[in-house]
Design an enzyme around this catalytic site. Structure first.
Site, short mmCIF file in Angstrom:
data_model
loop_
_atom_site.label_atom_id
_atom_site.label_comp_id
_atom_site.label_asym_id
_atom_site.label_seq_id
_atom_site.Cartn_x
_atom_site.Cartn_y
_atom_site.Cartn_z
N ASN A 152 0.81 -1.22 0.00
CA ASN A 152 0.00 0.00 0.00
C ASN A 152 0.84 1.27 0.00
O ASN A 152 0.36 2.34 0.36
CB ASN A 152 -0.97 0.00 1.19
CG ASN A 152 -0.27 -0.20 2.53
OD1 ASN A 152 0.92 0.05 2.66
ND2 ASN A 152 -1.02 -0.67 3.52
N ARG A 291 2.07 6.22 11.98
CA ARG A 291 1.39 5.65 13.14
C ARG A 291 1.10 6.78 14.12
O ARG A 291 1.94 7.66 14.35
CB ARG A 291 2.23 4.58 13.82
CG ARG A 291 2.28 3.24 13.07
CD ARG A 291 0.91 2.60 12.99
NE ARG A 291 0.91 1.30 12.29
CZ ARG A 291 0.67 1.14 11.01
NH1 ARG A 291 0.44 2.20 10.24
NH2 ARG A 291 0.66 -0.06 10.47
N GLN A 320 -6.94 2.69 17.86
CA GLN A 320 -7.83 2.54 16.71
C GLN A 320 -8.84 1.43 16.96
O GLN A 320 -8.44 0.33 17.34
CB GLN A 320 -7.01 2.24 15.45
CG GLN A 320 -6.12 3.41 15.06
CD GLN A 320 -5.42 3.23 13.72
OE1 GLN A 320 -4.79 4.15 13.23
NE2 GLN A 320 -5.50 2.05 13.13
N HIS A 344 -8.45 5.59 9.55
CA HIS A 344 -7.25 4.97 8.98
C HIS A 344 -7.62 4.23 7.69
O HIS A 344 -7.97 3.06 7.71
CB HIS A 344 -6.65 4.00 10.00
CG HIS A 344 -5.29 3.50 9.61
ND1 HIS A 344 -4.56 2.65 10.40
CD2 HIS A 344 -4.51 3.75 8.53
CE1 HIS A 344 -3.40 2.38 9.83
NE2 HIS A 344 -3.35 3.04 8.69
#
Length: 393
Positions: A152, A291, A320, A344
């Site tokens: 990604n 992060r 998260q 996210h």
């Protein structure tokens, strides 16, 4: 602090493939979106596209589990689904041989859980970023950790550039103004700038950080900088005309825009804190798609409120899903803007999901068939780190 990985000459261990293996997948609930869009592979509903394939070989796929996606204000959803003693995660980890998680709604594999997981031999991150796993515990217990390296990086790099632009151009308040039915151009233009002529720097110049630099070249920035423990190869730095700054405080003091593109580990947790923020240029912009815990949440909120930084944007949070009262949801600069936070999702576009689902299957197939793994995917081998991505060891 690059995202590059390395490996030793050792290969991952192999196991007999004659018996059934229990594969635990902690995914997130996609709801109607996942039912209507089968390309949402990282969800409970679509199971990374591997359930039938695994079961056809006689293995057990433990999936379709609650991993906390839909936020409910009446419960601590993270504790209920992923971290509590009655969570699906803790119920099944004790028997699993393989654990698959995603970085977007992660199941946090702590040392305590590692010690309970007597059969666990392999952890696969369906995506990039394995900091939700206690990697030191994995080393100690000879549990292998792999991720789908590079799956990604383009998706995240594009999101970084988008985030930089929406902060510099003051886009969010402009759009909110239109939604309200108002029209006061001066309220937006007083804090809107061009990216051209600005100094932009990346903390971390690995796979993502370097791609960010590449994508910034056409914007004719005044200068592109990077901070990393290792210099880029000369040809790579020349291609983007990027200058390395070795001292972090000096680095941020020179940047109009700082973007964080390094992994989370012991050396980067809380890296952007109140002390470092004092060295930022007054009114600089900060983007973090790496992060959340790399940036001190309260220090960032205070710097934004005071105007020390003009904006903060990103999609990663220290917890998260983020609690409803997380300060990053509502923080603003003195002019009422500067917040570009989103869930996210930068690394989980449909294109990225196709890549990390395919990579997850490949890693799992190699494991089940006793084949060597791709070196770039190996974070922890048998009893040792195989990558510098999570700090120099």
């Amino acid at each position: 602090m690059t995202l590059q990985t390395g490996s030793s000459d050792d290969t991952l261990s192999t196991f007999s493939n004659s018996s059934s293996r229990a594969v635990l997948a902690i995914l997130y609930e996609g709801g109607d979106a996942a039912v209507n869009e089968p390309r949402l592979l990282g969800t409970i509903e679509n199971k990374l596209g591997i359930k039938e394939w695994l079961e056809a070989q006689g293995h057990e796929f433990i999936g379709g589990l609650n991993s906390c996606c839909t936020y409910r204000s009446d419960i601590d959803c993270v504790a209920l689904y992923k971290e509590g003693p009655d969570s699906d995660f803790q119920k099944h980890i004790v028997d699993a041989e393989v654990l698959i998680t995603t970085p977007f709604h992660p199941g946090y594999l702590t040392r305590d859980l590692v010690e309970k997981a007597k059969n666990l031999k392999l952890c696969i991150t369906a995506g990039v970023g394995s900091d939700h796993i206690d990697l030191n515990a994995a080393v100690d217990h000879r549990i292998q950790v792999l991720e789908v390296s590079g799956s990604n990086v383009v998706s995240v790099a594009e999101h970084v550039v988008m985030s930089i632009l929406l902060l510099v151009r003051n886009f969010v308040p402009a759009h909110e103004m239109i939604e309200r039915g108002d029209w006061m151009v001066s309220d937006i233009a007083r804090n809107a700038f061009d990216l051209e002529g600005k100094v932009v720097g990346t903390i971390g110049a690995g796979r993502i950080g370097y791609r960010v630099l590449q994508r910034l070249v056409p914007f004719d920035c005044k200068e592109l900088l990077y901070y990393d423990y290792a210099p880029l190869p000369a040809a790579a730095s020349d291609a983007v005309k990027a200058r390395r700054v070795e001292d972090l405080k000096e680095f941020v003091s020179q940047c109009d825009v700082v973007t964080v593109n390094c992994p989370l580990h012991e050396g980067t947790r809380g890296l952007v804190n109140a002390e470092l923020l004092k060295h930022f240029k007054k009114g600089a912009w900060l983007v973090n798609t790496a992060r959340g815990a790399i940036c001190d949440k309260d220090a960032v909120a205070a710097a934004l409120a005071s105007g020390q930084i003009s904006g903060y944007s990103g999609d990663v949070w220290n917890v998260q899903p983020a609690p409803k009262d997380h300060v990053w949801r509502t923080m603003k600069n003195p002019l009422g803007g500067g917040n570009g936070m989103v869930p996210h999702y930068s690394g989980t576009t449909l294109d990225a999901q196709a890549r990390y689902a395919k990579g997850t299957k490949s890693i799992l197939q190699n494991y089940l068939e006793n084949k060597p793994q791709e070196a770039q995917n190996i974070i922890v081998g048998l009893g040792k780190y195989e990558s510098k991505a999570y700090g120099q060891r």
